[in-house]
Motif scaffolding. Structure first.
Motif, PDB file in Angstrom:
ATOM      1  N   CYS A 107       1.221  -6.514   6.554  1.00  0.00           N
ATOM      2  CA  CYS A 107       1.417  -5.700   5.352  1.00  0.00           C
ATOM      3  C   CYS A 107       2.903  -5.544   5.097  1.00  0.00           C
ATOM      4  O   CYS A 107       3.685  -5.315   6.034  1.00  0.00           O
ATOM      5  N   VAL A 108       3.297  -5.663   3.836  1.00  0.00           N
ATOM      6  CA  VAL A 108       4.677  -5.398   3.410  1.00  0.00           C
ATOM      7  C   VAL A 108       4.617  -4.354   2.309  1.00  0.00           C
ATOM      8  O   VAL A 108       3.842  -4.484   1.356  1.00  0.00           O
ATOM      9  N   SER A 109       5.431  -3.316   2.447  1.00  0.00           N
ATOM     10  CA  SER A 109       5.432  -2.231   1.476  1.00  0.00           C
ATOM     11  C   SER A 109       6.857  -1.811   1.157  1.00  0.00           C
ATOM     12  O   SER A 109       7.807  -2.229   1.811  1.00  0.00           O
ATOM     13  N   THR A 110       6.981  -0.963   0.138  1.00  0.00           N
ATOM     14  CA  THR A 110       8.290  -0.482  -0.280  1.00  0.00           C
ATOM     15  C   THR A 110       8.113   0.772  -1.116  1.00  0.00           C
ATOM     16  O   THR A 110       7.000   1.148  -1.464  1.00  0.00           O
ATOM     17  N   THR A 111       9.214   1.422  -1.429  1.00  0.00           N
ATOM     18  CA  THR A 111       9.399   2.528  -2.395  1.00  0.00           C
ATOM     19  C   THR A 111       9.611   3.906  -1.821  1.00  0.00           C
ATOM     20  O   THR A 111       9.870   4.790  -2.613  1.00  0.00           O
ATOM     21  N   PHE A 112       9.544   4.161  -0.537  1.00  0.00           N
ATOM     22  CA  PHE A 112      10.038   5.465  -0.111  1.00  0.00           C
ATOM     23  C   PHE A 112      10.768   5.348   1.219  1.00  0.00           C
ATOM     24  O   PHE A 112      10.657   4.338   1.910  1.00  0.00           O
ATOM     25  N   PRO A 113      11.593   6.373   1.566  1.00  0.00           N
ATOM     26  CA  PRO A 113      12.513   6.260   2.694  1.00  0.00           C
ATOM     27  C   PRO A 113      11.838   5.811   3.984  1.00  0.00           C
ATOM     28  O   PRO A 113      10.706   6.214   4.282  1.00  0.00           O
ATOM     29  N   TRP A 114      12.573   5.013   4.733  1.00  0.00           N
ATOM     30  CA  TRP A 114      11.964   4.410   5.908  1.00  0.00           C
ATOM     31  C   TRP A 114      11.548   5.458   6.943  1.00  0.00           C
ATOM     32  O   TRP A 114      10.574   5.258   7.673  1.00  0.00           O
ATOM     33  N   GLN A 115      12.264   6.592   7.006  1.00  0.00           N
ATOM     34  CA  GLN A 115      11.869   7.622   7.971  1.00  0.00           C
ATOM     35  C   GLN A 115      10.473   8.163   7.662  1.00  0.00           C
ATOM     36  O   GLN A 115       9.689   8.455   8.573  1.00  0.00           O
ATOM     37  N   ALA A 116      10.167   8.306   6.369  1.00  0.00           N
ATOM     38  CA  ALA A 116       8.829   8.770   5.993  1.00  0.00           C
ATOM     39  C   ALA A 116       7.782   7.737   6.387  1.00  0.00           C
ATOM     40  O   ALA A 116       6.679   8.080   6.828  1.00  0.00           O
ATOM     41  N   PHE A 135      10.411  -2.230   3.365  1.00  0.00           N
ATOM     42  CA  PHE A 135      11.832  -2.297   2.994  1.00  0.00           C
ATOM     43  C   PHE A 135      12.151  -1.169   2.035  1.00  0.00           C
ATOM     44  O   PHE A 135      11.408  -0.895   1.101  1.00  0.00           O
ATOM     45  N   ALA A 136      13.265  -0.475   2.305  1.00  0.00           N
ATOM     46  CA  ALA A 136      13.655   0.687   1.513  1.00  0.00           C
ATOM     47  C   ALA A 136      15.017   1.165   2.009  1.00  0.00           C
ATOM     48  O   ALA A 136      15.759   0.426   2.662  1.00  0.00           O
ATOM     49  N   TRP A 137      15.334   2.382   1.712  1.00  0.00           N
ATOM     50  CA  TRP A 137      16.562   3.055   2.105  1.00  0.00           C
ATOM     51  C   TRP A 137      16.182   4.191   3.040  1.00  0.00           C
ATOM     52  O   TRP A 137      15.003   4.475   3.257  1.00  0.00           O
ATOM     53  N   GLY A 138      17.175   4.885   3.571  1.00  0.00           N
ATOM     54  CA  GLY A 138      16.899   6.008   4.449  1.00  0.00           C
ATOM     55  C   GLY A 138      17.259   7.334   3.805  1.00  0.00           C
ATOM     56  O   GLY A 138      18.011   7.387   2.826  1.00  0.00           O
TER      57      GLY A 138
END
Length: 399
Positions: A107-116, A135-138
């Motif tokens: 699975c590959v996902s995106t759109t919310f901070p990696w810590q979450a 993939f996202a930001w922190g």
């Protein structure tokens, strides 16, 4: 369900879980568009007798975690999906990822901070997930971008925190992994009255604390509706912040609540725009061309998640093309884990992330301003982490 390129032998299925109905339906627009736009143009994988086309099968998450889990099961069982892509929904997205982890589907996902993504799923960087990648930001990256904009007001500010009482708010205030320690390290004092329940009904107690604490800046992770409520009630109670930053009301600013925020000068994080110097790894399409294609096809303004949605399918195609055996899910997952690829969302590198399952997306700062043809237009106002992105001007202070 949408099936692009037709099922059958000689194909490799990419499953997409998309919110098409329910409260998150608008958040599904970018991925739905990209599936239609790229579906017939995805590359053929392999060579000779082993050539296979990539097809995309979509299922509606219905904006519900239980429905999202069922969508993954159907994609794995009925469509033979070799991997699944998804985006949007702080509860729906983890449900997709967790189900893939349980079933052994990449699975590959995106759109919310990696810590979450990591800690919200009970993860541990020392024990990485086996099948799921993001993939996202922190939250730390958001804090750095926001603090840079706060400091246009002046150093060492008192900043009011309008954070909810759910996972998002808890992570933002977390003393080790969250937003708070990075902001404090830059000298800012965070005034946090505690979390509020969504949707908010009355934010008067928060506003009073901010006013009493001398907060001329307020930072938030609110929905558009709650942010509009705060803005209205703050003015009624005599609080007029000079700058309002929000990490959540950033991608879909054209709904009914947007009119109430006209003139508020809400500043936000920016991870993608038509001005970014990014191109598709599939055919060289530029960020500007993608935004233009979306606007012409939908009649709607471009959205930040559009670039991430495009990158999801780029990653899927590259993983299938580079896997030792694209029909083997374990081989596909391993290919994602070693992937480093320049995409429409920038260079995604799973070999050098904060955890083995994460690739980072850099952030810059933006600010919503009243536009001529639209309720709001996003001006790019800081570019420290991506100096190649041209700016539209300085941060505008209000209040």
């Amino acid at each position: 369900m949408v099936d692009i390129a037709g099922a059958g032998e000689g194909t490799l299925c990419v499953g997409a879980v998309v919110p098409r109905t329910g409260r998150l339906a608008q958040l599904g627009d970018p991925l739905s568009f990209v599936v239609r736009w790229l579906g017939e143009r995805l590359p053929v994988v392999g060579d000779g007798a082993r050539r296979r086309r990539i097809r995309i099968a979509c299922r509606d998450s219905r904006s519900d975690p239980a429905a999202a889990r069922q969508a993954v099961r159907e994609l794995a069982r009925d469509e033979g999906a070799r991997l699944v892509v998804t985006m949007a929904g702080t509860k729906v997205l983890p449900a997709v990822a967790d189900t893939c982890e349980e079933l052994g589907v990449p699975c590959v996902s995106t759109t919310f901070p990696w810590q979450a993504y990591v800690y919200g799923r009970g993860g541990d960087p020392g024990r990485p997930f086996h099948w799921t990648y993001h993939f996202a930001w922190g939250l730390d990256d958001i804090a750095e971008v926001f603090a840079e904009m706060w400091e246009r007001v002046g150093p060492a500010r008192a900043v009011g925190c309008l954070w909810n009482d759910d996972l998002q708010g808890r992570l933002l205030r977390d003393g080790e992994h969250g937003f708070a320690p990075v902001a404090a390290a830059r000298g800012h004092t965070l005034v946090d009255p505690g979390g509020y329940g969504e949707p908010a009904e009355n934010l008067g107690a928060h506003i009073d604390r901010f006013r009493d604490g001398g907060c001329d800046i307020v930072t938030s992770a609110s929905t558009a509706g709650d942010l509009a409520l705060f803005h209205r009630q703050a003015r009624e109670r005599g609080l007029r912040p000079r700058l309002l930053t929000c990490s959540r009301w950033l991608a879909y600013p054209h709904g009914s609540a947007a009119a109430e925020l006209d003139g508020a000068g809400v500043a936000t994080l920016v991870y993608w725009s038509p001005r970014h110097p990014y191109r598709s790894s599939l055919d060289g399409t530029s960020a500007a061309a993608l935004a233009d294609a979306y606007e012409r096809a939908t009649g709607k303004p471009w959205l930040q998640p559009l670039g991430l949605a495009h990158a999801l399918l780029e990653v899927a195609a590259h993983a299938l093309a580079t896997a030792d055996d694209p029909t083997d899910r374990r081989a596909v997952a391993d290919a994602i884990g070693r992937l480093r690829l320049a995409t429409m969302a920038g260079t995604l590198d799973w070999t050098n992330g904060p955890t083995p399952n994460i690739a980072l997306v850099p952030l810059i700062g933006g600010q919503w301003r009243s536009g001529r043809d639209r309720a709001h237009e996003l001006a790019l106002v800081t570019n420290t982490r991506l100096p190649g992105v041209p700016l539209d001007g300085e941060v505008v202070l209000t209040g």
